[in-house]
Design an enzyme around this catalytic site. Structure first.
Site, PDB file in Angstrom:
ATOM      1  N   ALA A 122       4.485-114.197   6.756  1.00 35.72           N
ATOM      2  CA  ALA A 122       4.807-115.383   7.373  1.00 35.72           C
ATOM      3  C   ALA A 122       6.073-115.245   8.001  1.00 35.72           C
ATOM      4  CB  ALA A 122       4.586-116.294   6.346  1.00 35.72           C
ATOM      5  N   PRO A 123       6.451-116.111   8.951  1.00 36.54           N
ATOM      6  CA  PRO A 123       7.669-115.994   9.766  1.00 36.54           C
ATOM      7  C   PRO A 123       8.868-116.389   8.858  1.00 36.54           C
ATOM      8  CG  PRO A 123       5.899-117.413  11.098  1.00 36.54           C
ATOM      9  CD  PRO A 123       5.222-117.070   9.748  1.00 36.54           C
ATOM     10  N   ARG A 124       8.588-117.209   7.739  1.00 37.73           N
ATOM     11  CA  ARG A 124       9.652-117.519   6.861  1.00 37.73           C
ATOM     12  C   ARG A 124      10.118-116.330   6.068  1.00 37.73           C
ATOM     13  NH1 ARG A 124       4.947-119.973   4.991  1.00 37.73           N
ATOM     14  NH2 ARG A 124       4.409-119.539   3.090  1.00 37.73           N
ATOM     15  N   TYR A 125       9.222-115.272   5.968  1.00 41.25           N
ATOM     16  CA  TYR A 125       9.370-114.107   5.133  1.00 41.25           C
ATOM     17  C   TYR A 125      10.398-112.995   5.774  1.00 41.25           C
ATOM     18  CZ  TYR A 125       6.667-116.739   1.653  1.00 41.25           C
ATOM     19  OH  TYR A 125       6.229-117.635   1.075  1.00 41.25           O
ATOM     20  N   ILE A 126       9.934-112.886   7.127  1.00 39.05           N
ATOM     21  CA  ILE A 126      10.734-111.859   7.941  1.00 39.05           C
ATOM     22  C   ILE A 126      11.913-112.061   8.822  1.00 39.05           C
ATOM     23  CG2 ILE A 126       8.367-110.766   7.533  1.00 39.05           C
ATOM     24  CD1 ILE A 126       7.577-111.642  10.486  1.00 39.05           C
TER      25      ILE A 126
END
Length: 873
Positions: A122-126
């Site tokens: 998910a974008p919040r993790y990368i």
């Protein structure tokens, strides 16, 4: 319109009436507007920078946020939404696609895997930041044309000033309204080389290079234009006799989809595998385990024929040029991109030159102002206009060497110089600064005068700086065409009911014929002289009294049919030999002359053109004396299937018996080896290996010291380690020199292949042993170059005849030491002339081509019989 009874008539009359409107005009306008929007603003990349709008906005947002550190992708996506009028999901997916191409974005975290098809986290993790390459080639605010964003609050670039053929490097796909685009990715270094060649006025060629590797056939690439085609294959090798390993996959597939296609082909019976293992991590590794007695070579072909191990890609170069979609080839796109880069480099130089000249102008003006103490002339002035005028008058005597006129803005800047700077002014340092600016101006002017050389140098530096780890991943190779019917596994059984005239896979109570596949064609002959080729099915009616059934091979010139038939009831008996190379499926062919009650008296199908001898027995009718005679099929010419044939007898035939099995009457088959596709062929491509009869074999010797002989099957694959491939002569010895690590000596041996069906290693089993020289000449010659030892003269080179050095021994023999001295190199020289092999010479003299000497039997020599060989419809 329904009337309301409670309303008065006046109210109903005054009420507005509903109007009917034609929607054709609205549909036409709205559809065109929507199509234009999708083409220009969503699906198709621009020629100038190679980006679709969403990609351009992502790169612009990343530049807005860039401080050298990683940013959360969720943060970048949110920032991009200021410019992009769509949801965060589309922005996030587009950003992941750019990041996976490993060129513009420096990624951190789980960004997915293009090999396995795994999605990114998910974008919040990368996290992400711009790569150094992107910072160098994508941005220059001074060259960028700006426009308002969709809500008018921000400014965004119309196009980024990209100084690189980005569109071809990344590739891209898009489906718009009424058109689509598919540009395949190309190699970074090859694009730079092509750009340099274009700048030099030379020709260039560009071919795709895929991040997944694999093998590609670009013979029909057509410069990436509409109608072109690229065939891509997985890289498959043989790990051992029962295991295949896939190490690279075709572009457009993943290991998951490829494995699914293999399992599906196995379920349908197209291929036969035991199990499949996916060991993919950073590199692809898919192991396919085969059952015993399944050919690995044939399975590799079947994988290409029936699974996603081979795919076909259709490029389509649609790009936006001057706000319109255009279809271009990759060469045109490269030229346009390179010319655009040249223009941008020129504009950068011109802007830099203007800035340097401005700096030089003010530095010179500042020196005049301070050195001549013009600032003192403003002490008595009381107004601003007086100050400006005083400085202007004071400068006039000293500004003759300036390159432009002094403006009021220049004078205002002079008044802003601090007293501290005036007091510490150093004339020598000021002059050094002016001199440095003049040198820089001269350098920029030189670049502008030699713009092509400057651009070439720019591309060369890009390649040196960023092209170190960007070697070509996809191997380019011509593919051989694989006939599915030749490689499919025989997954069903064929049966025949001869009397009733049915064939099929469901007739399990009837006579078994052969194993076949569900894509095979079947050829059938009936007793009344009819022939038909039909597709395998559960039950098909051919005609009563079937005399022969077999799997049909297209273009098969080696299967020869021998046939004797009676022409009508009580008519003349004829003999004919023919091949069947092509037919129309499900059409009935009459091999007799078409008379009623014609009948086949003798029939045989010969896979290698064999010609048997038969005995014909006649009925005792009238005064006939000779009731029995022999007929040799080797004396009958092979002709087309439609010929009448040669007369056997005009008398009634009682029966025909086989007297003697025949040998092939066909010429030995010439076989070539095509080194490009590593395949044997009979189409005169590559190196001629020789003429092969049924029992002849090929000799193969590999670099790791393995010798074997095989039958020359056209489906056989050959690996890169092969050093000798030739027609095997059992009486011709193999000479080899190899390094024995344990004794640290070179050994020489000569041997014959003792077990033709066995693969044997003829050098030491030690891990560091290696084959130095191998030859199949009768009298090979070598030259030994010795190593020079300290304090001693180097031993002169020595020529050695291996045939005199050692006799022929067993293949497992160690051999003789070549020398006790240290050897630098061993070179294979031209052999001594071969002595002819007397037995082989006699065999060649005895060889007969029956096709050339065949004569018509008995008296028939009509024009109808002169049909040319293999005269098919």
């Amino acid at each position: 319109m329904e009337e309301n009874p409670e309303e008065s008539k006046d109210e109903q009359l005054n009420k507005p009436k509903e109007e009917l409107m034609r929607v054709t005009g609205m549909y036409k306008d709205w559809f065109l507007d929507y199509a234009s929007y999708v083409i220009l603003e969503r699906a198709v990349p621009a020629m100038e920078d190679g980006f679709k709008p969403v990609q351009r906005r992502i790169m612009h947002s990343m530049k807005d946020l860039d401080d050298g550190r990683y940013n959360k992708v969720a943060n970048i996506v949110g920032h991009t939404m200021q410019y992009h009028p769509h949801g965060d999901a589309s922005i996030g997916d587009a950003m992941v696609q750019i990041g996976q191409k490993d060129l513009l974005i420096d990624t951190q975290g789980n960004w997915g895997n293009i090999l396995t098809g795994d999605r990114a986290a998910a974008p919040r993790y990368i996290e992400a930041r711009l790569s150094k390459f992107a910072l160098e080639v994508l941005y220059n605010p001074k060259l960028t044309e700006w426009q308002l964003s969709y809500d008018g609050r921000k400014k965004e670039p119309v196009n980024l000033p990209v100084k690189f053929p980005m569109l071809l490097a990344q590739g891209g796909e898009g489906i718009a309204v009424g058109l689509s685009t598919r540009l395949l990715p190309h190699n970074f270094n090859e694009l730079i080389d092509a750009s340099i060649k274009h700048l030099q006025g030379k020709r260039f060629k560009l071919f795709p290079d895929f991040p997944t590797g694999g093998i590609a056939d670009i013979s029909h690439y057509n410069d990436g234009k509409r109608g072109g085609r690229v065939r891509v294959r997985a890289k498959i090798s043989q790990l051992d006799k029962n295991t295949l390993v896939i190490t690279e996959i075709p572009f457009g597939t993943t290991t998951t989809s490829l494995i699914d296609s293999v399992l599906k082909a196995n379920e349908k019976g197209k291929i036969k595998i035991k199990k499949i293992e996916d060991n993919t991590a950073a590199e692809v590794e898919i192991q396919i385990h085969l059952p015993n007695n399944i050919s690995p070579d044939r399975t590799i072909d079947a994988l290409y024929a029936f699974t996603q191990c081979e795919n076909s890609l259709s490029p389509l170069g649609c790009v936006i040029v001057d706000n319109k979609p255009e279809f271009l080839g990759v060469s045109d796109i490269l030229r346009s991109s390179t010319d655009h880069t040249l223009h941008l480099l020129k504009r950068e130089l011109e802007i830099t030159l203007d800035e340097l000249e401005e700096q030089w102008h003010f530095a010179s003006l500042e020196r005049i102002f301070i050195e001549n103490r013009i600032y003192r002339e403003i002490e008595e002035e009381e107004t601003w206009e007086g100050v400006i005028s005083a400085i202007d008058e004071g400068l006039k005597p000293h500004i003759t060497h300036l390159k432009r006129a002094v403006t009021e803005e220049d004078i205002v800047r002079l008044t802003e110089i601090r007293i501290k700077r005036i007091s510490k002014f150093d004339i020598d340092k000021a002059q050094q600064k002016i001199d440095a600016l003049e040198d820089e101006i001269a350098r920029i002017k030189h670049h502008l005068d030699h713009l092509i050389d400057y651009a070439i140098d720019y591309f060369t530096k890009l390649k040196e700086k960023y092209g170190q780890d960007k070697d070509r991943k996809t191997e380019l190779r011509l593919f051989e065409d694989i006939e599915a019917s030749k490689v499919v596994i025989r997954n069903t059984k064929l049966y025949v009911n001869r009397k009733e005239g049915f064939i099929g896979t469901a007739l399990k109570r009837d006579e078994y014929v052969t194993d076949c596949s569900d894509i095979d064609d079947i050829i059938c002959f009936t007793a009344d002289g009819k022939m038909m080729v039909t597709k395998v099915d559960t039950k098909t009616f051919i005609g009563k009294d079937i005399i022969h059934v077999a799997v049909f091979k297209k273009k098969d010139k080696r299967t020869i049919y021998n046939m004797i038939y009676r022409d009508g009831k009580g008519g003349t008996t004829y003999v004919k030999r023919f091949a069947v190379t092509s037919v129309t499926r499900d059409r009935e062919y009459d091999l007799t002359q078409g008379k009623k009650d014609s009948k086949v008296l003798y029939f045989s199908a010969n896979p290698n053109g064999e010609a048997e001898v038969i005995t014909v027995f006649l009925r005792q009718v009238g005064s006939i004396k000779k009731l029995k005679f022999e007929l040799d099929f080797s004396e009958i010419l092979i002709k087309g299937r439609n010929v009448k044939g040669n007369i056997v007898t005009k008398y009634s035939v009682k029966r025909i018996e086989l007297k003697e099995e025949g040998v092939s009457t066909l010429k030995p088959r010439k076989i070539w080896f095509d080194d490009v596709v590593k395949r044997l062929n009979v189409d005169e491509r590559g190196e001629l290996l020789g003429e092969f009869k049924g029992e002849d074999r090929l000799l193969i010797i590999t670099q790791d010291g393995i010798a074997k002989t095989i039958k020359p099957e056209l489906t056989k694959r050959f690996d890169e380690e092969m050093v000798i491939l030739e027609k095997w002569n059992p009486k011709k010895p193999v000479s080899a020199i190899y390094w024995e690590p344990e004794k640290e000596r070179y050994y020489v041996k000569r041997f014959l292949i003792e077990h033709p069906d066995k693969e044997e290693k003829f050098i030491s089993d030690h891990d560091n042993a290696y084959l130095e020289v191998v030859s199949t000449d009768y009298f090979p010659m070598i030259e030994i170059e010795f190593t020079k030892l300290k304090g001693k003269d180097r031993r002169p080179n020595e020529e050695v005849s291996i045939e005199e050095f050692i006799s022929v021994k067993g293949i497992k023999a160690l051999g003789n030491q070549l020398t006790t001295d240290k050897v630098k190199t061993i070179n294979l020289l031209d052999p001594l002339p071969d002595e002819p092999d007397p037995e082989e010479e006699n065999e060649e003299k005895e060889e007969v081509d029956f096709n050339q000497i065949g004569t018509s039997f008995k008296e028939d020599s009509s024009e109808e019989n002169q049909t040319k060989l293999f005269d098919d419809e």
